[in-house]
Design a protein around this motif. Structure first.
Motif: not given
Length: 187
Positions: A82-83, A57-60, A94-97
């Motif tokens: 990236l999906p 998750l950090y990388w989001e 969940v967060q992000g893609n």
């Protein structure tokens, strides 16, 4: 058809996480990091369990970290776009893609294989990979073997009650003594 790949850092004695829950010994040097970045470019979708999702998750939002160098910012940009499909019965969002599924790994893999798309279907996390392997859904195992014995923990390879023959399709030794082994499941 898109391949399902399982790629992780692993100790020489076969663990992705040590008995204390640590995996600091898998921190890549610059050469291995470039290699892993190249590998993620080949991924079209990443399937993961809750623990790996929470770890990654950090990388989001890593692009906001002023301490990151260009290589890490490149990784963060690739990861963010990236999906991802997160398999969890305990998360509510969940967060992000990413999208959340409570189960149905085999069905999701078959759906992804059937739809048009490019890139591998990467699977991460020992428990999720074990479920896919038990169903015969993993096409390639990609292990970055670190020169360390951790003595226990979470195994890279799931315990199975069946034999799986593998074909070595690539190997590489990095200057850090990490060895990359890429095996295709012989079908």
């Amino acid at each position: 058809m898109r391949s399902v790949t399982y790629s992780m850092g692993v100790s020489l004695d076969g663990y992705i996480v040590g008995p204390d829950g640590g995996f600091d010994w898998t921190a890549p040097d610059e050469e291995v990091f470039r290699f892993v970045t190249g590998e993620i470019r080949q991924v079209g979708v990443h399937l993961m369990g809750r623990r790996l999702y929470e770890t990654m998750l950090y990388w989001e939002t890593a692009d906001r970290d002023p301490s990151l160098d260009d290589a890490m910012l490149e990784w963060a940009a690739l990861w963010k776009r990236l999906p991802k499909v997160v398999f969890s019965t305990t998360l509510s969002a969940v967060q992000g893609n990413a999208r959340l599924l409570p189960g149905g790994l085999a069905q999701e893999i078959e759906r992804l294989r059937a739809e048009p798309g490019e890139g591998d279907i990467a699977i991460g996390g020992a428990a999720l990979a074990a479920e896919a392997a038990a169903s015969g859904l993993v096409d390639e195992y990609r292990a970055r073997v670190y020169p360390v014995l951790v003595g226990g923990g979470v195994p890279y390879f799931p315990r199975q009650e069946r034999r799986v023959d593998l074909e070595l399709v690539e190997s590489r030794t990095f200057t850090s003594r990490v060895v990359y082994l890429r095996y295709r499941v012989a079908r």
